[in-house]
Design a protein around this motif. Structure first.
Motif, PDB file in Angstrom:
ATOM      1  N   ALA A 185      84.403   0.328  21.874  1.00 50.08           N
ATOM      2  CA  ALA A 185      84.689   0.136  20.453  1.00 50.08           C
ATOM      3  C   ALA A 185      83.465   0.429  19.591  1.00 50.08           C
ATOM      4  O   ALA A 185      83.567   1.037  18.519  1.00 50.08           O
ATOM      5  N   VAL A 186      82.296   0.008  20.044  1.00 50.28           N
ATOM      6  CA  VAL A 186      81.059   0.286  19.312  1.00 50.28           C
ATOM      7  C   VAL A 186      80.798   1.790  19.271  1.00 50.28           C
ATOM      8  O   VAL A 186      80.461   2.350  18.221  1.00 50.28           O
ATOM      9  N   SER A 187      80.983   2.456  20.396  1.00 50.49           N
ATOM     10  CA  SER A 187      80.703   3.898  20.439  1.00 50.49           C
ATOM     11  C   SER A 187      81.664   4.682  19.551  1.00 50.49           C
ATOM     12  O   SER A 187      81.306   5.725  19.005  1.00 50.49           O
ATOM     13  N   ARG A 188      82.883   4.188  19.378  1.00 50.55           N
ATOM     14  CA  ARG A 188      83.832   4.840  18.460  1.00 50.55           C
ATOM     15  C   ARG A 188      83.272   4.833  17.036  1.00 50.55           C
ATOM     16  O   ARG A 188      83.301   5.860  16.334  1.00 50.55           O
ATOM     17  N   VAL A 189      82.750   3.695  16.598  1.00 50.96           N
ATOM     18  CA  VAL A 189      82.182   3.583  15.255  1.00 50.96           C
ATOM     19  C   VAL A 189      80.946   4.459  15.112  1.00 50.96           C
ATOM     20  O   VAL A 189      80.762   5.135  14.094  1.00 50.96           O
ATOM     21  N   LEU A 190      80.096   4.475  16.123  1.00 51.81           N
ATOM     22  CA  LEU A 190      78.878   5.284  16.055  1.00 51.81           C
ATOM     23  C   LEU A 190      79.219   6.764  15.930  1.00 51.81           C
ATOM     24  O   LEU A 190      78.584   7.496  15.155  1.00 51.81           O
ATOM     25  N   ALA A 191      80.221   7.224  16.667  1.00 52.62           N
ATOM     26  CA  ALA A 191      80.625   8.630  16.593  1.00 52.62           C
ATOM     27  C   ALA A 191      81.106   8.973  15.186  1.00 52.62           C
ATOM     28  O   ALA A 191      80.791  10.049  14.649  1.00 52.62           O
ATOM     29  N   CYS A 192      81.854   8.070  14.578  1.00 56.13           N
ATOM     30  CA  CYS A 192      82.339   8.295  13.224  1.00 56.13           C
ATOM     31  C   CYS A 192      81.183   8.377  12.232  1.00 56.13           C
ATOM     32  O   CYS A 192      81.137   9.275  11.377  1.00 56.13           O
ATOM     33  N   SER A 249      77.835  14.951  17.571  1.00 60.50           N
ATOM     34  CA  SER A 249      77.938  13.519  17.282  1.00 60.50           C
ATOM     35  C   SER A 249      78.133  12.726  18.565  1.00 60.50           C
ATOM     36  O   SER A 249      77.492  11.688  18.775  1.00 60.50           O
ATOM     37  N   TRP A 250      79.013  13.226  19.442  1.00 59.39           N
ATOM     38  CA  TRP A 250      79.277  12.480  20.676  1.00 59.39           C
ATOM     39  C   TRP A 250      78.112  12.581  21.654  1.00 59.39           C
ATOM     40  O   TRP A 250      77.791  11.617  22.360  1.00 59.39           O
ATOM     41  N   LYS A 251      77.445  13.707  21.681  1.00 63.24           N
ATOM     42  CA  LYS A 251      76.263  13.833  22.546  1.00 63.24           C
ATOM     43  C   LYS A 251      75.202  12.800  22.156  1.00 63.24           C
ATOM     44  O   LYS A 251      74.536  12.217  23.017  1.00 63.24           O
ATOM     45  N   LYS A 252      75.073  12.563  20.846  1.00 61.08           N
ATOM     46  CA  LYS A 252      74.093  11.571  20.387  1.00 61.08           C
ATOM     47  C   LYS A 252      74.515  10.155  20.793  1.00 61.08           C
ATOM     48  O   LYS A 252      73.672   9.324  21.128  1.00 61.08           O
ATOM     49  N   LEU A 267      87.499   9.488  22.502  1.00 57.82           N
ATOM     50  CA  LEU A 267      86.247   9.803  23.201  1.00 57.82           C
ATOM     51  C   LEU A 267      85.721   8.666  24.084  1.00 57.82           C
ATOM     52  O   LEU A 267      85.352   8.906  25.243  1.00 57.82           O
ATOM     53  N   PRO A 268      85.661   7.420  23.602  1.00 61.95           N
ATOM     54  CA  PRO A 268      84.997   6.373  24.395  1.00 61.95           C
ATOM     55  C   PRO A 268      85.628   6.114  25.764  1.00 61.95           C
ATOM     56  O   PRO A 268      84.918   6.125  26.787  1.00 61.95           O
ATOM     57  N   ASN A 269      86.930   5.885  25.809  1.00 59.49           N
ATOM     58  CA  ASN A 269      87.565   5.606  27.101  1.00 59.49           C
ATOM     59  C   ASN A 269      87.527   6.812  28.016  1.00 59.49           C
ATOM     60  O   ASN A 269      87.270   6.692  29.224  1.00 59.49           O
ATOM     61  N   VAL A 298      94.760  19.711  27.969  1.00 57.48           N
ATOM     62  CA  VAL A 298      94.001  18.467  27.837  1.00 57.48           C
ATOM     63  C   VAL A 298      92.552  18.689  28.260  1.00 57.48           C
ATOM     64  O   VAL A 298      91.610  18.222  27.600  1.00 57.48           O
ATOM     65  N   GLY A 299      92.365  19.436  29.355  1.00 53.89           N
ATOM     66  CA  GLY A 299      91.014  19.734  29.825  1.00 53.89           C
ATOM     67  C   GLY A 299      90.225  20.542  28.808  1.00 53.89           C
ATOM     68  O   GLY A 299      89.036  20.282  28.569  1.00 53.89           O
ATOM     69  N   ARG A 300      90.880  21.524  28.211  1.00 54.22           N
ATOM     70  CA  ARG A 300      90.229  22.337  27.174  1.00 54.22           C
ATOM     71  C   ARG A 300      89.845  21.471  25.979  1.00 54.22           C
ATOM     72  O   ARG A 300      88.735  21.544  25.459  1.00 54.22           O
ATOM     73  N   TRP A 301      90.788  20.636  25.554  1.00 57.79           N
ATOM     74  CA  TRP A 301      90.558  19.727  24.425  1.00 57.79           C
ATOM     75  C   TRP A 301      89.397  18.782  24.708  1.00 57.79           C
ATOM     76  O   TRP A 301      88.512  18.602  23.866  1.00 57.79           O
ATOM     77  N   TRP A 302      89.375  18.184  25.900  1.00 55.07           N
ATOM     78  CA  TRP A 302      88.292  17.265  26.231  1.00 55.07           C
ATOM     79  C   TRP A 302      86.948  17.987  26.218  1.00 55.07           C
ATOM     80  O   TRP A 302      85.948  17.455  25.708  1.00 55.07           O
ATOM     81  N   GLY A 303      86.913  19.190  26.743  1.00 47.96           N
ATOM     82  CA  GLY A 303      85.670  19.959  26.732  1.00 47.96           C
ATOM     83  C   GLY A 303      85.153  20.176  25.314  1.00 47.96           C
ATOM     84  O   GLY A 303      83.949  20.085  25.060  1.00 47.96           O
ATOM     85  N   GLU A 304      86.067  20.436  24.402  1.00 49.18           N
ATOM     86  CA  GLU A 304      85.666  20.676  23.009  1.00 49.18           C
ATOM     87  C   GLU A 304      85.190  19.409  22.317  1.00 49.18           C
ATOM     88  O   GLU A 304      84.131  19.392  21.686  1.00 49.18           O
ATOM     89  N   ILE A 305      85.967  18.341  22.414  1.00 53.17           N
ATOM     90  CA  ILE A 305      85.607  17.145  21.636  1.00 53.17           C
ATOM     91  C   ILE A 305      84.382  16.445  22.215  1.00 53.17           C
ATOM     92  O   ILE A 305      83.582  15.874  21.478  1.00 53.17           O
TER      93      ILE A 305
END
Length: 222
Positions: free
Chosen positions: A17-24, A209-212, A175-177, A197-204
């Motif tokens: 839940a915390v990582s969801r907010v950080l990504a936003c 933002s998520w790498k950080k 992203l978090p789960n 789904v695999g392609r989508w996951w690779g992109e998002i």
């Protein structure tokens, strides 16, 4: 111009839940201060913390004199307040875009989150906490998640992202789960065996933002 006061996010970045907010916040280029809450020591149950998060959970969020909890609500607030900053498409720019994002956010919270959260706990956290895994619950949750991902596979064959052709909160909220499930568990196959789904996951998951966020998860608490 006055100094911009960073918003405050309370909780460990390893929390989904915390990582969801950080990504936003990172998508919207909003300055924030991450305040670690040591849950092992019960800091999330302290009287001071309960003033801003009455359920004693993470995250808690403060923006000047405003306090919020529940990660998806916080993300909506951030996206609305800072609509013209950072990723302006994150929460849509017209009623139809917002409605599409909302329906897939609802799908995430009602259909995707229950089985995926169970699997994250059983497969990623229970072993670290010396808690016995419930294989029956794991199998049941895998079956439920597979059905959800079948719907996603069809949708992502017609659309680059869940709510349309732009990355949005609907994608971000997954992203978090998924990060936990595709890294080091056999549930990875449920995602990667589905082409779209695999392609989508690779992109998002490749977004800066998520790498950080992942970097913050790997860093020791300050």
């Amino acid at each position: 111009m006055g100094t911009i006061t960073p918003v405050k996010v309370y909780g460990p970045p390893l929390s989904t839940a915390v990582s969801r907010v950080l990504a936003c916040l990172l998508e919207k280029n909003v300055q924030f201060e991450l305040i670690h809450v040591n849950m092992a020591k019960g800091e999330h149950k302290s009287p001071a913390y309960l003033q801003i998060q009455p359920f004693g959970q993470v995250p808690a969020f403060q923006d000047d004199d405003i306090s919020l909890f529940e990660s998806r609500a916080i993300c909506r607030y951030i996206s609305e307040k800072h609509a013209s900053v950072g990723n302006i498409k994150l929460y849509g720019t017209n009623p139809l875009e917002k409605a599409s994002i909302e329906q897939w956010l609802e799908a995430e919270s009602q259909s995707f989150n229950p089985p995926s959260s169970t699997l994250v706990f059983q497969l990623a956290f229970a072993p670290r906490m010396n808690i016995k895994q419930d294989q029956g619950l794991i199998d049941q949750s895998k079956a439920k998640l597979a059905k959800v991902l079948d719907v996603y596979e069809k949708r992502l064959g017609d659309s680059r992202y869940l709510a349309g052709d732009e990355f949005s909160l609907a994608d971000l909220s997954h992203l978090p789960n998924t990060q936990y499930l595709v890294n080091g568990t056999d549930v990875e196959e449920l995602f990667m065996s589905r082409d779209n789904v695999g392609r989508w996951w690779g992109e998002i998951s490749s977004r800066e933002s998520w790498k950080k966020v992942v970097e913050l998860q790997r860093a020791p608490p300050s």
